[in-house]
Design an enzyme around this catalytic site. Structure first.
Site, short mmCIF file in Angstrom:
data_model
loop_
_atom_site.label_atom_id
_atom_site.label_comp_id
_atom_site.label_asym_id
_atom_site.label_seq_id
_atom_site.Cartn_x
_atom_site.Cartn_y
_atom_site.Cartn_z
N ASN A 7 53.35 57.46 30.84
CA ASN A 7 54.03 58.64 30.32
C ASN A 7 53.21 59.14 29.14
O ASN A 7 53.25 58.57 28.07
CB ASN A 7 55.46 58.26 29.88
CG ASN A 7 56.17 59.43 29.21
OD1 ASN A 7 55.68 60.56 29.22
ND2 ASN A 7 57.33 59.15 28.61
N LYS A 9 53.58 61.77 27.49
CA LYS A 9 54.35 62.57 26.52
C LYS A 9 53.59 63.87 26.23
O LYS A 9 52.95 64.41 27.14
CB LYS A 9 54.65 61.74 25.28
CG LYS A 9 55.31 60.40 25.66
CD LYS A 9 55.90 59.64 24.52
CE LYS A 9 56.53 58.37 25.06
NZ LYS A 9 57.16 57.55 24.00
N HIS A 93 64.70 60.54 29.53
CA HIS A 93 63.93 59.75 28.55
C HIS A 93 64.61 59.81 27.19
O HIS A 93 65.22 60.82 26.83
CB HIS A 93 62.50 60.31 28.45
CG HIS A 93 61.61 59.42 27.65
ND1 HIS A 93 61.56 59.49 26.28
CD2 HIS A 93 60.78 58.43 28.01
CE1 HIS A 93 60.72 58.57 25.83
NE2 HIS A 93 60.22 57.90 26.87
N GLU A 95 63.54 60.33 24.31
CA GLU A 95 63.16 61.48 23.48
C GLU A 95 63.89 62.75 23.92
O GLU A 95 64.21 63.60 23.10
CB GLU A 95 61.63 61.65 23.48
CG GLU A 95 60.97 60.57 22.63
CD GLU A 95 59.65 60.05 23.16
OE1 GLU A 95 58.98 60.73 23.96
OE2 GLU A 95 59.29 58.91 22.78
N GLU A 164 64.36 51.22 28.44
CA GLU A 164 63.52 51.47 27.26
C GLU A 164 64.41 51.40 26.01
O GLU A 164 65.04 52.42 25.65
CB GLU A 164 62.87 52.85 27.36
CG GLU A 164 61.95 53.01 28.54
CD GLU A 164 60.90 54.09 28.30
OE1 GLU A 164 59.71 53.75 28.35
OE2 GLU A 164 61.26 55.25 28.04
N GLY A 170 57.41 53.27 20.69
CA GLY A 170 56.46 53.78 19.71
C GLY A 170 56.45 53.02 18.39
O GLY A 170 55.89 53.49 17.41
N SER A 209 56.59 49.94 23.64
CA SER A 209 55.50 49.20 23.01
C SER A 209 54.83 48.18 23.94
O SER A 209 54.41 47.10 23.49
CB SER A 209 55.98 48.51 21.72
OG SER A 209 56.37 49.49 20.78
P1 13P Z 1 55.44 53.49 23.87
O1 13P Z 1 54.76 52.70 24.96
O2 13P Z 1 54.52 54.38 23.11
O3 13P Z 1 56.30 52.61 23.02
O4 13P Z 1 56.45 54.51 24.61
C1 13P Z 1 57.29 54.03 25.59
C2 13P Z 1 57.89 55.16 26.30
O5 13P Z 1 58.69 55.92 25.75
C3 13P Z 1 57.47 55.41 27.69
O6 13P Z 1 58.28 56.34 28.31
#
Ligand code: 13P
Length: 250
Positions: A7, A9, A93, A95, A164, A170, A209
């Site tokens: 992903n 983003k 997601h 976010e 997640e 992150g 992460s």
């Molecule tokens: P990170 O791997 O940067 O922690 O993000 C995870 C994520 O949100 C994948 O959709």
């Protein structure tokens, strides 16, 4: 079949995306038992699709709108994504839920629209830190899943779930594999209860992460059906290491 998904983003222009995919294809070795997926931003879907041409790596989007077309300025329908070669869409997601205020009701509409269009949704669920600390992780996950899948029948062969935990995204602080496994088992059991007549062909991915140095540990558990990777998927060299963590697993 394990699923390892990138992903990106809001990262990578079309030219950056082409450069990434060319490099990734040099490093990538096809293996039985695993599927690899790249989810770029909408504006780089075409570039990734063209560069992936002829490879077995799949293309997915990070979001969608649930209406087919119409006066919805700025939105992207599943029909558009399908024509670009997307076979997956990430739905709900963290976010989207927490930065853009996406509700469980909207997530449910998106899941329904994906299934109608024949695109496989990766439905994301996860608790916030305060919810984990309050001991209501399973309750939160159950609520998110029940609402995302409400009114949908016989979906177990047509969706994937990503667990997640919000506090792990992150932050560089992943869940322990044991904590992830406990939630993955809970999800699997819940879906079995919700869909007693259906198959169990969905996967439960872990995200939050995931890095080259912790991925292998997760792959030791059969409950981890793959990863949804953010930051560490942005470099072909690190994403390939995470993909290869599943090298010997079937
Ligand atoms: P990170 O791997 O940067 O922690 O993000 C995870 C994520 O949100 C994948 O959709």
């Amino acid at each position: 079949m394990k699923l390892i998904a990138a992903n990106w983003k809001m990262h990578k222009t079309p030219s950056e995306a082409r450069e990434y995919v060319n490099k990734f294809l040099e490093l990538y070795e096809a293996k039985q038992g695993r599927e690899v997926l790249i989810c770029p931003p909408f504006t780089s879907l075409c570039a990734v699709q063209e560069t992936l041409e002829g490879s077995e790596i799949k293309l997915g989007a990070q979001n969608c709108y649930y209406e087919k077309e119409g006066a919805f300025t700025g939105e992207v329908s599943l029909k558009f994504l399908k024509e670009l070669g997307c076979s997956y869409v990430i739905v709900g997601h963290s976010e989207r839920r927490h930065i853009f205020g996406e509700s469980d009701e909207i997530i449910n509409k998106k899941v329904v629209a994906c299934l109608e269009e024949g695109i496989r949704p990766i439905i994301c669920v996860g608790e916030k830190l305060e919810e984990r600390e309050a001991g209501i992780t399973f309750k939160v996950i159950e609520n998110q899943l029940r609402l995302a899948l409400s009114g949908v029948e016989n979906y177990t062969d047509r969706v994937d779930i990503a667990y997640e935990p919000v506090w792990a995204i992150g932050t560089g602080m992943p869940a322990t594999p044991q904590d992830a496994v406990a939630v993955h088992r809970f999800i699997r059991d819940l879906i079995k209860v919700l869909n007693p007549e259906s198959g169990m062909n969905f996967r439960v991915l872990y995200g939050g992460s995931v890095k080259p140095d912790n991925a292998k540990e997760f792959t030791k558990y059969r409950e981890i059906d793959g990863f949804l990777v953010g930051g560490a998927s942005l470099k072909p060299e690190t994403f390939i290491e995470i993909v290869n963590a599943f090298k010997d697993v079937n």
